[in-house]
Design an enzyme around this catalytic site. Structure first.
Site, PDB file in Angstrom:
ATOM      1  N   THR A   1       0.833  -1.207   0.000  1.00 37.41           N
ATOM      2  CA  THR A   1       0.000   0.000   0.000  1.00 37.41           C
ATOM      3  C   THR A   1       0.866   1.254   0.000  1.00 37.41           C
ATOM      4  O   THR A   1       0.558   2.235  -0.688  1.00 37.41           O
ATOM      5  CB  THR A   1      -0.953   0.008   1.200  1.00 37.41           C
ATOM      6  N   ASP A   2       1.953   1.237   0.752  1.00 39.17           N
ATOM      7  CA  ASP A   2       2.891   2.358   0.724  1.00 39.17           C
ATOM      8  C   ASP A   2       3.478   2.546  -0.673  1.00 39.17           C
ATOM      9  O   ASP A   2       3.559   3.673  -1.182  1.00 39.17           O
ATOM     10  CB  ASP A   2       4.036   2.117   1.711  1.00 39.17           C
ATOM     11  N   VAL A   3       3.916   1.447  -1.278  1.00 38.54           N
ATOM     12  CA  VAL A   3       4.530   1.531  -2.609  1.00 38.54           C
ATOM     13  C   VAL A   3       3.524   2.062  -3.628  1.00 38.54           C
ATOM     14  O   VAL A   3       3.841   2.953  -4.439  1.00 38.54           O
ATOM     15  CB  VAL A   3       5.077   0.157  -3.024  1.00 38.54           C
TER      16      VAL A   3
END
Length: 419
Positions: A184-186
């Site tokens: 999700t961060d990426v």
């Protein structure tokens, strides 16, 4: 643009003031740095980005010197590190001056967290009206959860990804499972890059800046892709299927005589060719399995048949035979096999970035392959404060700032000033 573009670099002439840490924001700015933007990473003088201490494992250079946590190096290549204490009034004044010289500010503080320093969008847009300002938070700038802290693991759970990841209920090891990287961060970093590039295009066309409101939860919901639409189309929440696919069969892992392979059959022609290689050509003509919708309906009958066939040959045998027949198949590689793969090597994905002193490290390449404006040669992630003196000398007005006074006041620090 803040400075003149260099030929062959897509984003040269663009300067990014990077107030982010951990992963989503640094992932975005690393991509922008790869494409030639000047990224000035602002870090606290004491410790810097949290991920500098997220080790071991640590990276060592070609001289055997410890260069800090591998995690930090995964998301910060090609940047300049400037150590500024944003809680110090002179640090805030310095950052406002750097904003005047920058095209983009990107930050991932809690909602409203920068307002007390005069570094929020409304404050900085008065300094530079055409500023592109990207804010990354867990839940966005609005909504009932806006004030909450959000982390990738939490968002994978709340945003539905874990509900469709993991073994099926009733099977060994069945439970909701997170993805093995902070996906999700990426993905939020990728969407932030898209938003920044769109806002820069708008600025260049109109002279107007804007704020970009990026939320991890929004990105997670958006990237559920077919699983989200499957729910909206039926009103039924998709369930966990392990390595199987909800809409394509066979599309999963199978055990061979000496390991597992992925069989990813996407159409009926591929299934027929698979059956021929497997020595079961009649299965492709069976009305229960002849079409993908039929195979989806009858997966519980088909998969045990295929597993019985797959287990009779080795991984290499299946991979060679099915590739020859243009049937998608491949091994499940660990990272050692990934970086030893001849295709990965041929594509240049393992690099040897060099730092400002010429020391060589190990790193991963940008996947972008542009024929006219390829990513810049890989540069190692910077040491904390490595560029404070050079950047401030170059960008601050000497009539308004004395960088030695800033250092003496504790507003900034140079490399090696503090432990």
């Amino acid at each position: 643009m803040t400075n003149r573009a260099a030929p062959g670099r897509a984003l040269s002439g663009i300067r990014i003031l990077d107030l982010t840490r951990i992963l989503a924001g640094p992932w975005a700015t690393q991509i922008l740095a790869d494409l030639g933007a000047e990224v000035i990473k602002i870090e606290h003088p004491e410790g810097g980005d949290d991920t500098r201490s997220w080790g071991p494992p640590n990276v060592t250079d070609d001289a055997g010197q410890d260069r800090g946590a591998a995690y930090f190096h995964s998301a910060n290549r090609g940047k300049k590190s400037v150590a500024i204490d944003i809680a110090h009034p002179e640090g805030q004044r310095t950052l406002r001056a750097l904003t005047k010289a920058s095209d983009v500010v990107i930050e991932n503080f809690k909602v409203g967290g920068l307002a007390k320093y005069g570094l929020d969008y409304e404050s900085l847009r008065r300094i530079r009206p055409d500023l592109v300002y990207c804010s990354i938070t867990g839940f966005g700038q609005t909504g009932p959860y806006a004030d909450r802290a959000g982390y990738d693991f939490l968002i994978q759970a709340m945003g539905g990804l874990m509900s469709v990841t993991g073994q099926s209920d009733g099977t060994p090891g069945a439970e909701p499972m997170k993805v093995g990287v902070a996906l999700t961060d990426v993905l939020t970093g990728l969407y932030a890059v898209i938003g920044i590039l769109a806002a820069l295009r708008h600025r260049d066309a109109t002279g107007e800046g804007q704020q970009i409101d990026m939320a991890l939860l929004d990105v997670q919901v958006a990237t559920l892709a077919n699983q989200a639409m499957n729910y909206l189309a039926t009103g039924k929440s998709p369930t966990r299927l392990g390595n199987a696919h909800p809409s394509i069969v066979p599309y999963q892992a199978f055990e061979t005589s000496d390991g597992h392979v992925i069989l990813a059959i996407g159409n009926d022609g591929q299934f027929a060719r698979f059956c021929k290689v497997a020595g079961i050509p009649g299965l492709a003509d069976d009305p229960r399995f002849a079409t993908n919708p039929a195979r989806v309906r009858n997966r519980t009958t088909l998969i045990p048949i295929l597993q019985g066939v797959m287990s009779g040959r080795s991984m290499d045998d299946w991979i060679a035979g099915l590739n020859e027949a243009s049937v998608p198949v491949g091994p499940i590689n660990d990272l050692e096999r990934v970086f030893d793969d001849p295709h990965v090597r041929a594509r240049g994905m393992h690099t040897r970035p060099v730092d400002a002193e010429g020391a060589q490290l190990r790193g991963v390449a940008s996947p972008l392959k542009l024929s006219q404006t390829p990513p810049i040669p890989p540069a190692a992630a910077p040491d904390l404060g490595a560029d404070t003196q050079s950047v401030l000398t170059r960008l601050l007005d000497p009539l308004e700032f004395d960088i030695n006074d800033l250092q003496a006041a504790g507003a900034v620090s140079f490399k090696g000033d503090r432990p």
